[in-house]
Structure formats: structure tokens, C-alpha cells
Design a protein around this motif. Sequence first.
Motif, short mmCIF file in Angstrom:
data_model
loop_
_atom_site.label_atom_id
_atom_site.label_comp_id
_atom_site.label_asym_id
_atom_site.label_seq_id
_atom_site.Cartn_x
_atom_site.Cartn_y
_atom_site.Cartn_z
N PHE A 409 0.82 -1.21 0.00
CA PHE A 409 0.00 0.00 0.00
C PHE A 409 0.86 1.27 0.00
O PHE A 409 0.50 2.27 -0.62
CB PHE A 409 -0.95 0.00 1.20
CG PHE A 409 -2.16 -0.85 1.00
CD1 PHE A 409 -3.25 -0.38 0.29
CD2 PHE A 409 -2.22 -2.15 1.50
CE1 PHE A 409 -4.37 -1.16 0.08
CE2 PHE A 409 -3.34 -2.93 1.31
CZ PHE A 409 -4.41 -2.45 0.59
N GLU A 413 0.95 4.06 -3.05
CA GLU A 413 0.75 5.49 -2.80
C GLU A 413 1.85 6.33 -3.46
O GLU A 413 1.58 7.41 -4.01
CB GLU A 413 0.71 5.74 -1.29
CG GLU A 413 0.41 7.17 -0.91
CD GLU A 413 0.36 7.38 0.60
OE1 GLU A 413 0.24 8.53 1.03
OE2 GLU A 413 0.46 6.36 1.34
N GLU A 421 -2.78 3.93 -10.77
CA GLU A 421 -3.91 3.67 -9.88
C GLU A 421 -4.05 2.16 -9.71
O GLU A 421 -4.03 1.42 -10.69
CB GLU A 421 -5.21 4.24 -10.48
CG GLU A 421 -5.23 5.76 -10.57
CD GLU A 421 -6.54 6.28 -11.13
OE1 GLU A 421 -7.42 5.43 -11.45
OE2 GLU A 421 -6.69 7.51 -11.25
N THR A 423 -5.99 -1.25 -7.68
CA THR A 423 -7.12 -1.82 -6.95
C THR A 423 -6.66 -3.15 -6.36
O THR A 423 -5.90 -3.90 -6.98
CB THR A 423 -8.33 -2.06 -7.88
OG1 THR A 423 -7.95 -2.91 -8.96
CG2 THR A 423 -8.86 -0.75 -8.43
N THR A 425 -7.81 -6.76 -4.14
CA THR A 425 -8.87 -7.69 -3.74
C THR A 425 -8.23 -8.81 -2.92
O THR A 425 -7.26 -9.44 -3.37
CB THR A 425 -9.59 -8.29 -4.97
OG1 THR A 425 -10.07 -7.23 -5.79
CG2 THR A 425 -10.75 -9.16 -4.53
N ARG A 470 -12.98 -6.42 -1.69
CA ARG A 470 -12.21 -5.25 -2.14
C ARG A 470 -11.66 -4.50 -0.93
O ARG A 470 -12.40 -4.20 0.00
CB ARG A 470 -13.13 -4.33 -2.96
CG ARG A 470 -12.42 -3.15 -3.60
CD ARG A 470 -11.71 -3.56 -4.86
NE ARG A 470 -11.22 -2.40 -5.60
CZ ARG A 470 -11.92 -1.75 -6.52
NH1 ARG A 470 -13.16 -2.17 -6.83
NH2 ARG A 470 -11.42 -0.73 -7.17
N VAL A 471 -10.39 -4.23 -0.93
CA VAL A 471 -9.74 -3.55 0.21
C VAL A 471 -9.09 -2.27 -0.30
O VAL A 471 -8.66 -2.19 -1.46
CB VAL A 471 -8.70 -4.46 0.90
CG1 VAL A 471 -9.39 -5.61 1.61
CG2 VAL A 471 -7.69 -5.00 -0.10
N TYR A 472 -9.02 -1.28 0.61
CA TYR A 472 -8.52 0.04 0.21
C TYR A 472 -7.34 0.53 1.05
O TYR A 472 -6.71 1.52 0.70
CB TYR A 472 -9.65 1.07 0.30
CG TYR A 472 -10.82 0.72 -0.59
CD1 TYR A 472 -10.85 1.12 -1.91
CD2 TYR A 472 -11.89 -0.02 -0.08
CE1 TYR A 472 -11.93 0.80 -2.73
CE2 TYR A 472 -12.97 -0.35 -0.89
CZ TYR A 472 -12.98 0.07 -2.22
OH TYR A 472 -14.05 -0.25 -3.02
N ASN A 473 -7.10 -0.12 2.20
CA ASN A 473 -5.99 0.33 3.04
C ASN A 473 -5.45 -0.85 3.84
O ASN A 473 -6.03 -1.96 3.85
CB ASN A 473 -6.43 1.46 3.97
CG ASN A 473 -7.69 1.12 4.76
OD1 ASN A 473 -7.72 0.12 5.48
ND2 ASN A 473 -8.74 1.92 4.61
N GLN A 476 -7.71 -2.36 6.80
CA GLN A 476 -8.79 -3.25 6.38
C GLN A 476 -8.26 -4.66 6.13
O GLN A 476 -8.91 -5.64 6.51
CB GLN A 476 -9.44 -2.68 5.12
CG GLN A 476 -10.73 -3.38 4.71
CD GLN A 476 -11.39 -2.72 3.53
OE1 GLN A 476 -10.90 -1.70 3.02
NE2 GLN A 476 -12.50 -3.27 3.08
#
Length: 633
Positions: A409, A413, A421, A423, A425, A470-473, A476
Amino acid sequence: MSRLPVSSSKRVLLTSSSSSENGQDFAPAQKRIRKDPEPVKPQAAATIIGGRRNPPVAATRAPISRPVRGVGAATVAAGPSRGVMKQSIASTAPKGGNVKPTVAPTGPKTGVVGGVKRQAWDLKGKVSDLENRLRSGQTKLKASNEEKEELKGTVVKSQSRVFEIEKTLALQKSQISEYEAELQALSGVRDELETVSSDKSTLEKELSNLESKYKVMETLRDSQETELQTLKMKLAVQESTLARLQVTLRDTQEEVSSLKDTVVQQKDELHAGEMERRRLHNAIQELKGNIRVFCRVRPLVEGGLSKHIQLAASDNKTITLAKTEESHTGKTADTQKNYNFNFDRVFGPQSLQQEVFEEISLLVQSALDGYNVCCFAYGQTGSGKTYTMEGDEFDETRGVIPRAVKQIFKAAENLAAQGWEFTFTASFVEIYNEGLRDLIYSGKASKRPEYEIRKSTNNEVTITNLTYERVYNEDQVLGLIMLANQNRSTAQTAQNDRSSRSHSVFQLDIEGANVGRDVKCKSTLCLVDLAGSERMLKSQSQGERFKEMTAINGSLSNLGIVITALANKESYVPYRNSKLTYLLQGCLGGNSKTLMFVNIAPEPDSFGETLNSLRFASKVNDCVIGTASANRK
């Protein structure tokens, strides 16, 4: 002597003694009231004269409302008596409540008539004298009772007067309270008046200050008007300067346009540099080998290292197992046999979690570059596989999985500044007794679906009905890992209090896109914590534990068979012999960069299991698979 006088004499004596018993009633009224406040009922006295009984004289109660006059002295009948009557005192109660005693006239003593002493034979005269004394006592008793009733009336009046005084006192107290409340209110009004007076004084001072300020402002206004005229003159000068600056601005804009072109060119060069970095990074990983093997030695419970495990101080890639063998004949001394193994890196008991992860961080970076990456831990029960892969909840002791997620992550960034970008999972599956279980399934246990491993046309391995979230950080993902650890099958054995009874596979699917460059990439980061290999004699497994042990050893044996087939470059590799090898097919023999941790226990009684684990790891290290390529479009 006749019987009648004698009988009369006896009865008269009885009456006299009865009167003497009540002699205390003849005391003054004031003293009797203090001793006995209760009213005393008068007793009737009977008189016997000559053998005939006279009726008793009843005491009459005087009315309370009428005053009673003082009663005079008792009258003594004249007769042949030689006795002299005692003085009697009657009391009267005037309205003021003062009691004055009245002295009765003095008669002759008993048995004395006209100063002459009666003869002893004159019994009738003596009886007559006693009757006179009795009547005198009754008269006194009546007077005392009347005085008592009058005093009762006086007490009632006094009580009524006290009640009226108390009522008046209560009324006066109420008035005093009202006056005090009014006084307090007036005090508040006085304080308000003082406050208003103070405010008035303050306002007057403020008014005076404002007037002086107004005068100052008037002076300031005059000066400002003068300054305004000066500024108008300066404005005219600035307008001419502005015209010159506008010309300069047009020149600057042309220069900025040229710089923008330079920036675009530098971005192109930066993108080319990133692509070159990825190519060189992949080349370095290929030189290190697509399947790399790290060995990690768990420290003893009491600390230190066992004597049968030898680590070279100057070489962090070699490990030696030393075994002392006894002489079979007994004639020669004991011999020591050494087993030497070489791996890509060997970590001793003192190695930290951060030190271990630094060696594989470049491999994790390859996942963002579009390469499939797989990392799994192998070893006997209690050798530290779960600690290596997951670690503890503290930052210093976190394992490979949470550290890899954090790096992914963070790197994503940083790449976002270059137009990328990503995504993500996540999925977490468990292989327990050759069955698949979704470790992050949130539905009811009774409605848990069936899971099957499927292989798509493009050779991607998927699991039907598995939860892909789906995970974003980072947080999570760590929450999902914590949930999976709670659902994972563990049990206590003779070798480990909390032994993992299944293989857990964490997968993070990564998809990246750079819209400006029209570049896309797709990869999978697969992190596996294998169940521990064990022997029945050491683990003492029975019942369900024995069934679990059989399934674990069977899947690990099939993993060894697959590794052997790959090492021998056989045409057929039996991936479908177990769910574990079928699921890891892409990592073992496909397009993937693979790392295996072999964890060994340092206890001397684990020598056999340690030797088997190192031999299996050495076989994996010798395995050569095809070169991995990036999944780009």
C-alpha cells in the motif's frame, strides 16, 4: 355500764382515725397543688350519735365560672366537753390566683366544756365533741375542694391565655419573616441602584473617551485625505508600471509554456526510468532464482542454540547438523556425522522480524510491477512458521504477511504520483482435511457453500463461491487477517499448545493502470502458512487429531512429489494429487516468483524432523522453473 355508750365510743374512734388518715387534705391549698396536680375526690364521713347512723355528707363541687368566697371557721357545738378544738385554716382563691389562709376561731379541746375537763364517765359528751370535730373537718374538706376547682379554672384560663400568646407570637414571627423578605428585596434594589450608578459613571467616562477619540478621528481624517491625494498620484505612476509588467508577463508565459514542454519530456523520461527499474529489478530476482529458499532457526525456550545445530559466523548461507553416533563394536570412540546444507539465506535464533522481511521486500515489490509472487513457510509443528508469516500484534514482531501488505500500500501510494492507480482484492482460504474453507466468510455456518478449485482458460486458478473482498488500506487487510486467524482450525498437541491443523493461503490480487501511458498490469501476491509436519509418536495424536495429522502429512508428501517432479523436469507433474499443490500450481511451476521459508526447531529430540525438513528444502532450492514474466497489457 350499759352496752350502748361503749358501742358508740368504739364507732366514734374509728371515724376519728379515718379522719386523721386524711389529715393531709387539711394542708394549705398551694402546697397540695404542687405535690398532686390531679383533683382529689372528697370522701363522705359517717357520724354515729347515740347508736343512730347519720347519712354521709357529700362534697359538692363549686362551679368554675363563679368565684368562691372564703369559708369561715367550723362551729363547735356547746356541750359538756373537756376537749379543745384545733385551729382550722380555710383558703380562698381570689381572681389573681393568690391564696390567703383564713384562721378559724379556737374552741375548747376535746373533752373540755366551758374550760371544764370532762369526767372519764362522760362518754356522751366526748362523742359530741368528736362529732363537732368531724363536722369541722368536713367543712374544711369542702372548702379545699372548692378551692381546688377554682384553681383548675384558673389553670384552664392560663392555658387559654398561653395559647393566645403563642398564636400571637407565631403571627408576629410570620410578619417578621415578611419584613425580612421585604428588607432583602430592598437590599437587592439598593445593590441594583448602586450598580446602575456605577454603570452610569462608567458610561459617562466612556462617552468622554469617545468624544476625545472623535476629535482624534477628525484629525486623522484630515490627514487621510491628504494621504489619499498622495496615493492618487502614486497610482498614476503604478499604472504606467503595470503596463510595463504586462509586457513582461507575456514574455514569462511564453517561458512557462516552454517549461511545460520540458516537464512532459521529463515525465516521459521518468516513466522510462521506472520501466527500466522494473526490468533491472526483475533481472536481479531472476539471477537469485525464481524459487528461493530461506532457512530460519527458532531459538530455544531458555534461549541460545542447540549443540547439534552449527551456524558459521562469516557465512549466512550455510547450516550444519552434527550428530554423534556411538560405536557399534564398542572398541572405537564415538564418531560425529555432519550434514551440511546451503540456502539463499540462513537466519539464526537472534534474527529479528524486520531483518527477515528486508530480504524478501524486493520480492514483494515485484508484485506491484506485475509479477506473481508466492511465499510459503514449511517445517515441523512448533518450529515457528506462523510466527514468521504472521507474527504478533506489536510492530516490532509483525510477520511477513502484515509487513508485505504495508509495503504494497505504501509503494502504491508513491506510484500514484506517477499516474498509477491500483485496486486490491483480498481472499483467505483454509485447506483442512483436504477440504476448502473460507476464513473470511461472514454468513451462517449452516448455509456455508461448497468450494471447488477451477482453472480458467488463461491458466488462472480460482475457487468457486470464495469471498473476494475489495480492500482500500492496510488496516482493512489486517482486520481480515485477524478474522481469518479466529476462524482457523487449531488444536493442542504434545508438541505445541496451539498447533495449526490446516494450511492457510492469503491472496491479494493487484490490478494497476496508468491511464496517461495506457499501461496496465495484473498480479497476485500469495502468502501461505503450511501446517506442521509431525510424527505420531511425538505428537501423540489420537482420534480427530490423528485424522488431521494424516491429511497434513499426505498433502506435504504430495508437495514433495511435485517438487521432485519439477526438479527432475518430468513431463507430468501431479498437481491434482492434493488440494494444496493444485491451488499452488501457478506458484510452483507457472509464471511466479516463489520463496520458501524452512523453519526448524532447535531441540535435540527434533533432530530427525529437522534433517527431513532441510533435505526437502534443499530439493526445492535445486528446483529450476521457467522464467517469470510480467502480466502487462
